[in-house]
Design a protein around this motif. Structure first.
Motif, PDB file in Angstrom:
ATOM      1  N   ARG A  64      -7.251   1.761  -6.300  1.00 49.25           N
ATOM      2  CA  ARG A  64      -6.098   1.615  -7.185  1.00 49.25           C
ATOM      3  C   ARG A  64      -6.090   0.280  -7.911  1.00 49.25           C
ATOM      4  O   ARG A  64      -5.574   0.166  -9.002  1.00 49.25           O
ATOM      5  CB  ARG A  64      -4.806   1.743  -6.388  1.00 49.25           C
ATOM      6  CG  ARG A  64      -4.490   3.167  -6.000  1.00 49.25           C
ATOM      7  CD  ARG A  64      -3.306   3.175  -5.094  1.00 49.25           C
ATOM      8  NE  ARG A  64      -3.570   2.321  -3.929  1.00 49.25           N
ATOM      9  CZ  ARG A  64      -2.635   1.775  -3.197  1.00 49.25           C
ATOM     10  NH1 ARG A  64      -1.386   1.958  -3.460  1.00 49.25           N
ATOM     11  NH2 ARG A  64      -2.946   1.015  -2.159  1.00 49.25           N
ATOM     12  N   LYS A 116      -0.820   7.855  -6.122  1.00 46.61           N
ATOM     13  CA  LYS A 116      -2.066   8.613  -5.963  1.00 46.61           C
ATOM     14  C   LYS A 116      -1.806  10.100  -6.208  1.00 46.61           C
ATOM     15  O   LYS A 116      -2.514  10.750  -6.972  1.00 46.61           O
ATOM     16  CB  LYS A 116      -2.632   8.382  -4.548  1.00 46.61           C
ATOM     17  CG  LYS A 116      -4.018   8.936  -4.332  1.00 46.61           C
ATOM     18  CD  LYS A 116      -4.471   8.619  -2.896  1.00 46.61           C
ATOM     19  CE  LYS A 116      -5.842   9.140  -2.600  1.00 46.61           C
ATOM     20  NZ  LYS A 116      -6.211   8.924  -1.178  1.00 46.61           N
ATOM     21  N   VAL A 138      -2.776  12.557  -9.645  1.00 47.74           N
ATOM     22  CA  VAL A 138      -3.579  13.763  -9.436  1.00 47.74           C
ATOM     23  C   VAL A 138      -2.789  15.007  -9.863  1.00 47.74           C
ATOM     24  O   VAL A 138      -3.334  15.932 -10.473  1.00 47.74           O
ATOM     25  CB  VAL A 138      -4.021  13.833  -7.948  1.00 47.74           C
ATOM     26  CG1 VAL A 138      -4.433  15.235  -7.571  1.00 47.74           C
ATOM     27  CG2 VAL A 138      -5.170  12.866  -7.694  1.00 47.74           C
ATOM     28  N   ALA A 182      -8.621  11.413  -7.501  1.00 49.63           N
ATOM     29  CA  ALA A 182      -7.694  10.317  -7.822  1.00 49.63           C
ATOM     30  C   ALA A 182      -8.336   9.360  -8.829  1.00 49.63           C
ATOM     31  O   ALA A 182      -7.673   8.869  -9.747  1.00 49.63           O
ATOM     32  CB  ALA A 182      -7.302   9.564  -6.544  1.00 49.63           C
ATOM     33  N   GLU A 221      -6.839   8.798 -12.562  1.00 49.15           N
ATOM     34  CA  GLU A 221      -6.443   7.468 -13.034  1.00 49.15           C
ATOM     35  C   GLU A 221      -7.183   7.119 -14.328  1.00 49.15           C
ATOM     36  O   GLU A 221      -6.587   6.583 -15.271  1.00 49.15           O
ATOM     37  CB  GLU A 221      -6.734   6.421 -11.953  1.00 49.15           C
ATOM     38  CG  GLU A 221      -6.087   5.092 -12.268  1.00 49.15           C
ATOM     39  CD  GLU A 221      -6.297   4.053 -11.171  1.00 49.15           C
ATOM     40  OE1 GLU A 221      -6.561   4.440 -10.005  1.00 49.15           O
ATOM     41  OE2 GLU A 221      -6.207   2.861 -11.491  1.00 49.15           O
TER      42      GLU A 221
END
Lengths: 164, 164
Positions: free
Chosen positions: A154, B43, B47, B76, B80
């Motif tokens: 992340r 997260k 998704v 994920a 992103e």
């Protein structure tokens, strides 16, 4: 571009691949039609299976019209990769390419070090000839791993094209 | 692994991030819970936005249990990347890495050619010393472009990790 031209020539006769797949009437303003011609039914089927028609439609409406073909093609590429490799999808290709970059950079560094040694020998013998590739690459790639399958990414920097 | 352990310690107290997002009861056999702990709400949100909860659930059920964490993490990562770059997503990173590989390979070839020239000079002068990196790379990467944003890649080879 192939998709758009195919669409132009065939849209009058048959619904686009998306409308055919979704069993609905293909209207003149169909957001899918320019990018999913009837000649490529698998392109929409793959994208639909992985992302869902609704998400693809939303994404197409979020980007500028001239970006839509690239967006659809990148979605189609991701969808096909995910169908071939359900665990890693196209992130697997990123891992492979990252390893190639690291290996090539190491080999280039080692070869440059050898070349410097040879160039040093030549200078000591007074030839005055220097290597012209040495030092071009040191530190110039700034490569950081965008994907660690076992880690939390992340906080990693974006690897999207717009940010590189 | 962080996700699994987080889940073990917190699952008794709160629903997983997926069930919280979807506003449903998190059952003990929830397919999302081990991979979407409540501490990482973004997260699942990412998704869900890109792939849809139903598609993620289907994919998790299609892969083996020990592959699920990697599958979720790669989804994920893709999600992103797509949110940061709606046009190219993580395919943008593939293009950047491909160009790096091609450039590094060219530079390595050029440096090896220089090194061979210096080594030849040394041999002519009777030093008998040879380069140990020369020739290691020629043609060894077999790099072919997996993504051409303006082309049709249905017939290109897979770039998924399992196939490389």
């Amino acid at each position: 571009m192939a998709s758009s031209s195919s669409y132009s020539s065939s849209s009058c006769n048959s619904p686009c691949a998306a409308c055919k797949f979704l069993r609905r009437k293909c209207m003149p303003d169909c957001v899918f039609a320019p990018y999913f011609p009837p000649e490529e039914p698998h392109k929409f089927a793959n994208v639909h299976k992985i992302f869902g028609a609704s998400n693809v439609s939303k994404l197409l409406n979020e980007v500028l019209p001239h970006q839509r073909e690239d967006a659809v093609n990148s979605l189609a590429y991701e969808a096909e990769a995910r169908m071939k490799d359900p665990v890693y999808g196209c992130v697997g290709a990123i891992s492979v390419l990252q390893r190639q970059v690291i290996r090539l950079q190491k080999e280039l560094d080692a070869t440059n070090a050898d070349l410097l040694r040879y160039a040093g020998d030549s200078c000591n013998r007074g030839t005055g000839r220097g290597p012209h590739h040495v030092g071009q690459n040191s530190g110039s790639y700034n490569f950081s791993s965008p994907y660690d399958p076992y880690g939390d990414h992340r906080n990693q920097r974006s690897s999207g094209q717009g940010n590189m």
